[in-house]
Design an enzyme around this catalytic site. Structure first.
Site, short mmCIF file in Angstrom:
data_model
loop_
_atom_site.label_atom_id
_atom_site.label_comp_id
_atom_site.label_asym_id
_atom_site.label_seq_id
_atom_site.Cartn_x
_atom_site.Cartn_y
_atom_site.Cartn_z
N TYR A 74 84.73 0.65 105.46
CA TYR A 74 83.33 0.71 105.01
C TYR A 74 83.22 0.95 103.51
O TYR A 74 82.28 0.45 102.88
CB TYR A 74 82.55 1.75 105.83
N ASN A 127 71.45 -6.01 109.75
CA ASN A 127 72.40 -5.97 108.64
C ASN A 127 72.45 -4.59 108.01
O ASN A 127 71.44 -3.90 107.92
CB ASN A 127 72.01 -7.01 107.59
N HIS A 153 70.81 -1.04 112.64
CA HIS A 153 72.24 -0.70 112.76
C HIS A 153 72.73 0.17 111.60
O HIS A 153 73.94 0.23 111.36
CB HIS A 153 73.08 -1.99 112.83
N GLY A 209 69.44 -16.03 111.70
CA GLY A 209 70.83 -15.78 111.33
C GLY A 209 71.54 -14.76 112.19
O GLY A 209 72.31 -13.95 111.68
N ASN A 238 68.53 -20.63 112.65
CA ASN A 238 69.95 -20.25 112.63
C ASN A 238 70.78 -21.48 112.25
O ASN A 238 70.36 -22.62 112.45
CB ASN A 238 70.39 -19.74 114.01
N1 APR Z 1 72.22 -19.58 107.60
C1 APR Z 1 71.76 -19.27 108.86
N2 APR Z 1 72.55 -18.79 109.83
C2 APR Z 1 73.85 -18.63 109.55
C3 APR Z 1 74.40 -18.92 108.28
C4 APR Z 1 73.52 -19.44 107.29
N3 APR Z 1 73.94 -19.76 106.08
N4 APR Z 1 75.73 -18.67 108.31
C5 APR Z 1 76.00 -18.23 109.55
N5 APR Z 1 74.87 -18.19 110.30
C6 APR Z 1 74.71 -17.79 111.69
C7 APR Z 1 75.90 -18.10 112.58
O1 APR Z 1 75.76 -19.41 113.12
C8 APR Z 1 75.80 -17.03 113.65
O2 APR Z 1 75.00 -17.47 114.73
O3 APR Z 1 74.58 -16.38 111.69
C9 APR Z 1 75.06 -15.86 112.93
C10 APR Z 1 75.94 -14.68 112.61
O4 APR Z 1 76.37 -14.11 113.81
P1 APR Z 1 77.27 -12.78 113.84
O5 APR Z 1 78.41 -12.91 112.91
O6 APR Z 1 77.55 -12.47 115.25
O7 APR Z 1 76.30 -11.67 113.20
P2 APR Z 1 75.12 -10.85 113.88
O8 APR Z 1 74.41 -11.67 114.91
O9 APR Z 1 74.31 -10.25 112.79
O10 APR Z 1 75.93 -9.70 114.61
C11 APR Z 1 75.21 -8.71 115.31
O11 APR Z 1 77.20 -7.49 115.69
O12 APR Z 1 79.24 -6.52 115.13
C12 APR Z 1 77.89 -6.35 115.21
O13 APR Z 1 76.75 -4.60 114.22
C13 APR Z 1 77.21 -5.90 113.95
O14 APR Z 1 74.89 -6.19 113.32
C14 APR Z 1 76.05 -6.86 113.79
C15 APR Z 1 75.89 -7.39 115.19
#
Ligand code: APR
Length: 235
Positions: A55, A91, A108, A174, A200
């Site tokens: 972190y 985020n 989170h 996203g 997304n």
């Molecule tokens: N524009 C739009 N979407 C995007 C882009 C972009 N440029 N780049 C990636 N993505 C999308 C991907 O297709 C994916 O569906 O963003 C999403 C990211 O997914 P994750 O990596 O799973 O992130 P997130 O959904 O925020 O994760 C949720 O998981 O580990 C935990 O606590 C952590 O808050 C996080 C939670």
């Protein structure tokens, strides 16, 4: 339908084009680390040095990134939308607030906050935690990242639930829809009779639940959607 009240959920995808890595997928954070090694209370008890280092590095990396057009567009919507609006982010970066969003909840936690495991106080924090600094409130050297780890309760759930229950439009931006409770918000919104929209890069696990899904990079989709909302007062 007239849209008055909007709830927006964001995930790592909105910050991807700023250079903050997402979690899942090819260059995702969880490709380089096992969740259970760095993002659980058990991991912190087992190897606090590893977890603090993980972190501390992510907190330091925030200094080298900037809000992108998607964060800025949501801040503009916050400033100009005449009705109710709540931005809920999964985020832990600070790009929404640096872009200017005010009606914002971090469900989170936040990298730039430290949580004292002794007294429970949360303190704004931009430096490292790995060298055991004392808590500014109680002086115990027991500060941990103010991050909601797997197995812990997300923040602000009552306020988020109330806002979704009263919203006319729920927009998810996203996020992969892999992590609950956030992944379930679209169903809460549908139950409340709201319209639902996904923006997304790719279809997500939740795509079939949305009334409409638009796929592409956030820096293109989000400014276009915000422009449309502010012009037409409708999505
Ligand atoms: N524009 C739009 N979407 C995007 C882009 C972009 N440029 N780049 C990636 N993505 C999308 C991907 O297709 C994916 O569906 O963003 C999403 C990211 O997914 P994750 O990596 O799973 O992130 P997130 O959904 O925020 O994760 C949720 O998981 O580990 C935990 O606590 C952590 O808050 C996080 C939670």
């Amino acid at each position: 339908m007239t849209i008055r009240s909007i709830v927006i959920l964001t995930g790592a995808g909105i910050s991807a084009e700023s250079g903050v890595p997402t979690f899942r997928g090819p260059d995702g954070l969880w490709e380089g680390h096992r969740v259970e090694d760095v993002a659980t209370p058990q991991a912190f008890r087992r190897d606090p040095v590893l977890v603090q280092r993980f972190y501390d590095a992510r907190r330091a990396a925030l200094r080298n990134v900037m809000p992108n057009a998607a964060h800025l567009a949501l801040a503009r919507l916050d400033a100009e939308w005449p009705g109710e609006l709540l931005l809920v982010t999964q985020n832990v970066d600070d790009l929404h607030e640096r872009a200017g969003s005010r009606r914002l909840l971090h469900m989170h936690g936040e990298l730039n906050s430290a949580l004292c495991a002794a007294c429970g106080a949360a303190t704004p924090w931009t430096g490292d935690l790995g060298d055991h600094p004392p808590c500014p409130r109680c002086a115990a050297p027991r500060l941990r990242p103010d991050i909601v780890w797997f197995g812990e309760m997300p923040y602000h759930m009552d306020r988020i639930g109330d806002a979704i229950a009263a919203c006319d439009l729920f927009v998810s931006i996203g996020t992969s829809g892999a992590v609950y409770p956030a992944a379930g918000f679209v169903e809460w919104a549908r139950d409340a009779g709201a319209s639902t929209l996904e923006l997304n890069l790719d279809p997500s696990a939740g795509t079939p639940m949305f009334d409409e899904a638009r796929h592409g990079p956030a820096t293109q989709l989000v400014p276009a959607w915000v422009e449309m909302m502010l012009r037409a007062r409708s999505y």
